[in-house]
Every structure is written in C-alpha cells, then in structure tokens.
Design a protein around this motif. Structure first.
Motif, mmCIF file in Angstrom:
data_model
loop_
_atom_site.group_PDB
_atom_site.id
_atom_site.type_symbol
_atom_site.label_atom_id
_atom_site.label_comp_id
_atom_site.label_asym_id
_atom_site.label_seq_id
_atom_site.Cartn_x
_atom_site.Cartn_y
_atom_site.Cartn_z
ATOM 1 N N VAL A 147 66.360 -16.640 20.531
ATOM 2 C CA VAL A 147 66.639 -16.219 19.165
ATOM 3 C C VAL A 147 67.013 -14.749 19.176
ATOM 4 C CG1 VAL A 147 65.661 -15.886 16.848
ATOM 5 C CG2 VAL A 147 65.041 -17.919 18.187
ATOM 6 N N VAL A 148 68.151 -14.450 18.561
ATOM 7 C CA VAL A 148 68.572 -13.066 18.351
ATOM 8 C C VAL A 148 68.866 -12.886 16.863
ATOM 9 C CG1 VAL A 148 69.503 -12.677 20.669
ATOM 10 C CG2 VAL A 148 70.986 -13.583 18.894
ATOM 11 N N CYS A 149 68.826 -11.629 16.436
ATOM 12 C CA CYS A 149 69.086 -11.321 15.030
ATOM 13 C C CYS A 149 70.316 -10.421 14.923
ATOM 14 C CB CYS A 149 67.847 -10.674 14.416
ATOM 15 S SG CYS A 149 66.396 -11.779 14.466
ATOM 16 N N ASP A 150 70.702 -10.107 13.707
ATOM 17 C CA ASP A 150 71.919 -9.346 13.460
ATOM 18 C C ASP A 150 71.970 -8.006 14.195
ATOM 19 O OD1 ASP A 150 72.993 -11.303 11.898
ATOM 20 O OD2 ASP A 150 72.702 -10.251 9.996
ATOM 21 N N ASP A 151 70.833 -7.456 14.532
ATOM 22 C CA ASP A 151 70.823 -6.169 15.224
ATOM 23 C C ASP A 151 71.121 -6.298 16.726
ATOM 24 O OD1 ASP A 151 68.428 -7.446 15.836
ATOM 25 O OD2 ASP A 151 67.178 -5.680 15.519
ATOM 26 N N ILE B 91 63.608 -28.364 19.909
ATOM 27 C CA ILE B 91 63.203 -26.980 19.607
ATOM 28 C C ILE B 91 64.343 -26.248 18.911
ATOM 29 C CG2 ILE B 91 62.538 -24.750 20.589
ATOM 30 C CD1 ILE B 91 61.152 -26.350 22.873
ATOM 31 N N LEU B 92 65.541 -26.406 19.431
ATOM 32 C CA LEU B 92 66.712 -25.741 18.858
ATOM 33 C C LEU B 92 66.941 -26.192 17.415
ATOM 34 C CD1 LEU B 92 68.910 -23.718 19.689
ATOM 35 C CD2 LEU B 92 70.287 -25.643 20.432
ATOM 36 N N THR B 93 66.776 -27.469 17.148
ATOM 37 C CA THR B 93 66.944 -27.992 15.790
ATOM 38 C C THR B 93 65.922 -27.382 14.839
ATOM 39 O OG1 THR B 93 67.884 -30.074 16.583
ATOM 40 C CG2 THR B 93 66.894 -30.100 14.375
ATOM 41 N N GLU B 94 64.661 -27.360 15.259
ATOM 42 C CA GLU B 94 63.605 -26.790 14.401
ATOM 43 C C GLU B 94 63.884 -25.323 14.097
ATOM 44 O OE1 GLU B 94 61.112 -28.339 12.861
ATOM 45 O OE2 GLU B 94 61.487 -30.295 13.773
ATOM 46 N N PHE B 95 64.297 -24.567 15.100
ATOM 47 C CA PHE B 95 64.603 -23.153 14.876
ATOM 48 C C PHE B 95 65.847 -22.986 14.011
ATOM 49 C CE2 PHE B 95 61.419 -21.872 17.867
ATOM 50 C CZ PHE B 95 61.108 -20.572 17.481
ATOM 51 N N SER B 96 66.850 -23.807 14.218
ATOM 52 C CA SER B 96 68.077 -23.711 13.424
ATOM 53 C C SER B 96 67.798 -23.961 11.953
ATOM 54 C CB SER B 96 69.128 -24.690 13.941
ATOM 55 O OG SER B 96 69.527 -24.332 15.236
ATOM 56 N N ILE B 97 66.977 -24.956 11.667
ATOM 57 C CA ILE B 97 66.602 -25.249 10.283
ATOM 58 C C ILE B 97 65.813 -24.075 9.695
ATOM 59 C CG2 ILE B 97 65.145 -26.725 8.805
ATOM 60 C CD1 ILE B 97 65.956 -29.059 10.762
ATOM 61 N N TYR B 98 64.825 -23.586 10.446
ATOM 62 C CA TYR B 98 63.986 -22.492 9.961
ATOM 63 C C TYR B 98 64.807 -21.221 9.716
ATOM 64 C CZ TYR B 98 60.637 -18.705 9.888
ATOM 65 O OH TYR B 98 59.934 -17.577 9.532
ATOM 66 N N LEU B 99 65.739 -20.924 10.605
ATOM 67 C CA LEU B 99 66.489 -19.662 10.527
ATOM 68 C C LEU B 99 67.707 -19.725 9.608
ATOM 69 C CD1 LEU B 99 66.341 -18.720 14.305
ATOM 70 C CD2 LEU B 99 65.035 -17.659 12.438
ATOM 71 N N LYS B 100 68.041 -20.898 9.089
ATOM 72 C CA LYS B 100 69.227 -21.048 8.243
ATOM 73 C C LYS B 100 69.172 -20.056 7.077
ATOM 74 C CE LYS B 100 72.037 -24.440 5.862
ATOM 75 N NZ LYS B 100 72.243 -25.844 5.552
ATOM 76 N N GLY B 101 70.253 -19.301 6.918
ATOM 77 C CA GLY B 101 70.332 -18.320 5.845
ATOM 78 C C GLY B 101 69.668 -16.988 6.162
ATOM 79 N N SER B 102 69.075 -16.862 7.330
ATOM 80 C CA SER B 102 68.435 -15.592 7.711
ATOM 81 C C SER B 102 69.423 -14.756 8.531
ATOM 82 C CB SER B 102 67.164 -15.854 8.519
ATOM 83 O OG SER B 102 67.481 -16.207 9.848
ATOM 84 N N LYS B 103 68.964 -13.635 9.001
ATOM 85 C CA LYS B 103 69.791 -12.759 9.834
ATOM 86 C C LYS B 103 69.617 -13.060 11.318
ATOM 87 C CE LYS B 103 69.894 -9.085 6.458
ATOM 88 N NZ LYS B 103 69.840 -7.666 6.214
ATOM 89 N N CYS B 104 68.976 -14.167 11.626
ATOM 90 C CA CYS B 104 68.715 -14.544 13.016
ATOM 91 C C CYS B 104 69.298 -15.923 13.303
ATOM 92 C CB CYS B 104 67.211 -14.561 13.281
ATOM 93 S SG CYS B 104 66.396 -12.981 12.974
ATOM 94 N N GLN B 105 69.604 -16.169 14.579
ATOM 95 C CA GLN B 105 70.119 -17.464 14.996
ATOM 96 C C GLN B 105 69.525 -17.848 16.336
ATOM 97 O OE1 GLN B 105 74.263 -18.432 14.740
ATOM 98 N NE2 GLN B 105 74.624 -16.860 13.188
#
Length: 182
Positions: free
Chosen positions: A88-92, A49-63
């Motif tokens: 998952v959290v984002c820059d805010d 799950i972490l891998t799928e999210f990491s790939i999807y979120l790459k370059g976004s404001k979320c991790q």
C-alpha cells in the motif's frame, strides 16, 4: 553457502534478465532472485487480501498494488528492486517511471518454500531499514505474523489465525476476518 560461485550483476544486466524472464525477478545489491510463477493457493490469498484493501481504500489517497509493480529501495550504494506480493502506498509516494521509489506503508509477503528465507531475511531487513511501517508475513496454512515499525525496528505485534480479525497498525479501523483471506 559457498560464496565463490555467486555472480554479481549490474543494474543494467538485471534489467536485461528481467525483461526476458517469465516470472518474478528481484535485484538486491548485485544479486538476482528469480521466482517461478506462483501457486493457485498463493494467488487466491493474494487476490483476497488485495480485494479487501482495494475496497477499504476506495476513495482515499492510498492504493494497494501487487507484485506486478516494482518498489525501488535506494540509498547511496544500497540498491534493491523488489516486487512485494501486496503493498500500500499513498499520494505522497514518489515514482520513477512505473516503479515506486518511496517505501510503502504496508507490505504483505505470502510465504512459499522457495521464497520464505528471502522474505524473512533480506526483505525483512530492507523493509525495516527503509521504514515500511507494517510488514506482514502470510503463511499459506492460515497465519499472518504482523510486524510494526516501532522506534526504527520491527516488533511482532500480532499473530492472526483461525477466525481472528486482522487489524492494520497503519489503518486502525481496517479489520479483515481471516476466513475472508484463507
């Protein structure tokens, strides 16, 4: 449960216990929940799950993060320090040291016999109360029960199994086939 034998701990006592415990320690308004190291299956699911999210979120404001990072839920006299399996959290998102103090957008908890009651009870209530937008309960036998925060309360919006594609309610274009998780 006989509440005459429950010990309540201060936040400082918890921090001391946590620093000496080789496992996951979580704090809930004076109660301490200790979990031993997880199973191989639990770790495989978490990693996928972490891998799928990491790939999807790459370059976004979320991790995406895992249970090595603490999330603090705090309002007045209500203090909880949890370590969600995946979140998952984002820059805010606000931080205090190495802990997040803003609620994550999404949380996944991978259920096991020792944690299921806590994940489905106290954590469910906490995540709902503090505004986590999506909460997923992951059964190790291949099911994900997805809860979305709607009008301040969780509702089950999907149950994924077999060859289904998990679709996030927060990131609506994210799709992960369950075969890539389980």
């Amino acid at each position: 449960m006989n509440y005459d034998y429950i010990n309540y701990y201060s936040e400082e006592e918890f921090e001391d216990i946590q620093s000496h415990y080789d496992g996951k320690a979580e704090f809930d308004n004076g109660l301490i929940f200790l979990s031993s190291n997880t199973s191989i299956r639990h770790n495989q699911i978490k990693r996928n799950i972490l891998t799928e999210f990491s790939i999807y979120l790459k370059g976004s404001k979320c991790q995406a993060y895992d249970e090595q990072i603490e999330v603090i839920f705090n309002y007045k006299d209500d203090l909880r320090k949890y370590k969600p399996d995946i979140f998952v959290v984002c820059d805010d998102a606000s931080k205090k040291g190495e802990s997040f103090i803003s609620p994550p957008k999404i949380i996944f908890e991978i259920l096991s016999k020792s944690t299921a009651k806590f994940d489905k009870g106290r954590k469910y209530d906490t995540y709902e109360k503090f505004g986590v937008l999506e909460y997923n309960l992951v059964e190790q036998n291949g099911f994900i029960v997805q809860h979305a925060l709607i009008d301040g309360a969780y509702q089950i919006v999907n149950v994924y199994k077999n060859d289904d594609d998990y679709t996030s309610t927060v990131f609506t274009d994210l799709k992960i086939n369950l075969k890539d998780i389980f």
